[in-house]
Every structure is written in C-alpha cells, then in structure tokens.
Design a protein around this motif. Structure first.
Motif, PDB file in Angstrom:
ATOM      1  N   ALA A 171       7.328  -8.692   0.713  1.00  0.00           N
ATOM      2  CA  ALA A 171       7.722  -7.293   0.903  1.00  0.00           C
ATOM      3  C   ALA A 171       6.768  -6.320   0.217  1.00  0.00           C
ATOM      4  O   ALA A 171       6.789  -5.120   0.508  1.00  0.00           O
ATOM      5  N   GLU A 172       5.950  -6.808  -0.716  1.00  0.00           N
ATOM      6  CA  GLU A 172       4.997  -5.926  -1.393  1.00  0.00           C
ATOM      7  C   GLU A 172       3.897  -5.453  -0.453  1.00  0.00           C
ATOM      8  O   GLU A 172       3.255  -4.429  -0.697  1.00  0.00           O
ATOM      9  N   LEU A 173       3.652  -6.201   0.604  1.00  0.00           N
ATOM     10  CA  LEU A 173       2.594  -5.844   1.542  1.00  0.00           C
ATOM     11  C   LEU A 173       3.094  -4.751   2.482  1.00  0.00           C
ATOM     12  O   LEU A 173       4.136  -4.911   3.124  1.00  0.00           O
ATOM     13  N   PRO A 174       2.390  -3.623   2.579  1.00  0.00           N
ATOM     14  CA  PRO A 174       2.832  -2.559   3.489  1.00  0.00           C
ATOM     15  C   PRO A 174       2.861  -3.064   4.930  1.00  0.00           C
ATOM     16  O   PRO A 174       2.115  -3.977   5.305  1.00  0.00           O
ATOM     17  N   SER A 175       3.717  -2.463   5.737  1.00  0.00           N
ATOM     18  CA  SER A 175       3.739  -2.803   7.156  1.00  0.00           C
ATOM     19  C   SER A 175       2.410  -2.426   7.785  1.00  0.00           C
ATOM     20  O   SER A 175       1.613  -1.682   7.203  1.00  0.00           O
ATOM     21  N   MET A 176       2.182  -2.921   8.999  1.00  0.00           N
ATOM     22  CA  MET A 176       0.920  -2.614   9.666  1.00  0.00           C
ATOM     23  C   MET A 176       0.799  -1.123   9.928  1.00  0.00           C
ATOM     24  O   MET A 176      -0.277  -0.538   9.774  1.00  0.00           O
ATOM     25  N   ASP A 177       1.899  -0.474  10.300  1.00  0.00           N
ATOM     26  CA  ASP A 177       1.869   0.971  10.540  1.00  0.00           C
ATOM     27  C   ASP A 177       1.542   1.728   9.256  1.00  0.00           C
ATOM     28  O   ASP A 177       0.742   2.686   9.273  1.00  0.00           O
TER      29      ASP A 177
END
Length: 274
Positions: free
Chosen positions: A234-240
């Motif tokens: 969840a630490e990784l931002p979404s692609m958008d």
C-alpha cells in the motif's frame, strides 16, 4: 499449372485482391485463354489453382491475409516466449501459412517483429494524439504519459517483452525493432512538443532530451513496478497517482513559468518586427 499460378498472382496484384477473390474470368484473360479452357485445365474447380498458389508460397486468401494472421500469431508468441523465442517457423505454424509467404510479406524476422511492435506499441496512440493534440502543455504531458502506460499494459504484452530483450541484448532484435519505429515516434513527439517550445511554454531543449526527461522516470517505474508492488504494498502510489507525480515533476523541470513565456513570446515578436 505454373503459368496459371503466375497468371493468378499477376491478376491479383493488378486488382489489389487476394487470389481467391479474383474471378476466374480475370485469371483466364491474364493467362490469354478462355474461362472454359481454364476450368478444363483445372479439372472443373478452382480448388486446384488455390492449392497450387499456396504451394508456391502465397496464401490465396479467402480468410484474413497472411500479414494479419502472422502479426497476430507473432504477437502471441512474443508474449508467451519473449522475442528470443519467436522464429519464423513457429509463426508460420501458428498462423497456418508457409515460410516463403512470411519472407515475401515481411522480408524476414526483423520485418515481422517491427510490424508487431508498430501495431502493439505506443506508436498508434502517439500518432492519434499528434493528429488532435491538446492545447495546454499540462494536458499534452499527461496524455503522453497515459499513452505510454497504456502501451505497457496492452495485451498481448509486446512492449515489456521488447524492453526486456533490449536490456538483455542491446544489439539484439529489440534494438533493431525500436530503431525502425524511431523516426515515426520522434515525428509525432515533435508535433506534440515543438509548438510549446516555439510558444515559449517549454524550454528550448533538443527533442530527444525533452523526451528522455518526459519518459525516463515513467519507463523506469513501469519496468520496476512488478517488483515494487509486492515489496511496498500500500505504500506504493497507484499508477494514476504516480503519473500525477511525474507530470508535475516534468513541468517543474522544463516548463517556462507563465510570465516568462509571455516575455519570451513578446521578445521574439519584437525581434521579428521591422
């Protein structure tokens, strides 16, 4: 039968049709004989002619052309095996066509792979975007990011396979494939970015530099994301969200502030005045 095959191929080329779609009357005329004579020599059916054309290395038609079937078959093989695992023999088998026909249509394996990459890469999206470009620089940058993200996610996954081969073998087929598509890609990117350079909204850097600054971070992220997702969760931002970050960073790096753009445009206007 050889002269009849030649006549059929000639008539098909002149009419821009598959052999199977050329009337027997036209083939007979090209061969310099009557339709009844042609039918008699074929044993009363054109099936023998179609088979002879197929044995000569050309698909007579009546189904999707060899080019279409081969591109689709090769794309699936690239997604399954990577570029290194794609041979013309495997493509011919999957596309149900002859090896000579592939050589005739694509002039070899590199030509086939280039056709696959052209269809399944970002190039179609770039050309469509350049044909109807956004007015605002921010919208252009965001649309370019979205185009390349879509190309990486597109099924079958040709673009990731090409980059994997390029990183593993810098002098391999992927390098030749990308070199073949580079002029078209740069032309589209020029049409999208140079108007903003001329208007003073974008720093006057060479197009390759503008493109590398634009796409370098995005390509690095997309290539690493399969590794980052399980590690960061969840630490990784979404692609958008990631695209938003990269668009903002690019504009901060190369966009000219609005006041500066106005002064630059006025300066050019003054220089052009008599």
């Amino acid at each position: 039968m050889k002269e009849l095959v030649t006549a059929a191929l000639t008539a098909a080329k002149e009419r821009g049709q598959d052999v199977a779609d050329v009337p027997l009357t036209a083939i007979a005329a090209t061969a310099g004989i009557s339709r009844s004579t042609l039918l008699r020599r074929l044993g009363g059916s054109r099936a023998a002619l179609d088979e002879a054309v197929r044995e000569s290395g050309v698909d007579p038609g009546g189904r999707p052309p060899v080019r279409e079937r081969a591109i689709e078959a090769a794309a699936l093989l690239v997604a399954e095996r990577g570029l290194a695992g794609v041979t013309l023999d495997a493509v011919a088998d999957r596309a149900d066509c002859s090896l000579p026909s592939l050589h005739t249509v694509f002039e070899g394996r590199d030509g086939l792979l280039a056709a696959v990459f052209e269809r399944h890469s970002a190039l179609p999206g770039l050309e469509a975007l350049a044909a109807d470009p956004p007015e605002r620089l921010e919208d252009t940058v965001r649309a370019l990011h979205a185009t390349f993200v879509a190309a990486f996610a597109h099924e079958p996954r040709i673009v990731p396979a090409v980059f994997a081969d390029l990183l593993g073998r810098p002098d391999g087929p992927a390098a030749r494939v990308m070199a073949a598509s580079l002029p078209q890609s740069l032309d589209s990117l020029d049409r999208l970015l140079l108007p903003h350079v001329r208007s003073g909204r974008l720093r006057p850097l060479p197009t390759p530099v503008l493109v590398q600054l634009l796409l370098g971070p995005l390509l690095n992220h997309v290539l690493m994301r399969p590794v980052l997702e399980p590690a960061l969760g969840a630490e990784l931002p979404s692609m958008d969200e990631t695209v938003d970050i990269f668009v903002d960073a690019y504009l901060r790096a190369v966009a000219v502030p609005e006041g500066g753009a106005t002064r630059a445009a006025e300066s050019r206007g003054g220089a052009d005045s008599p």
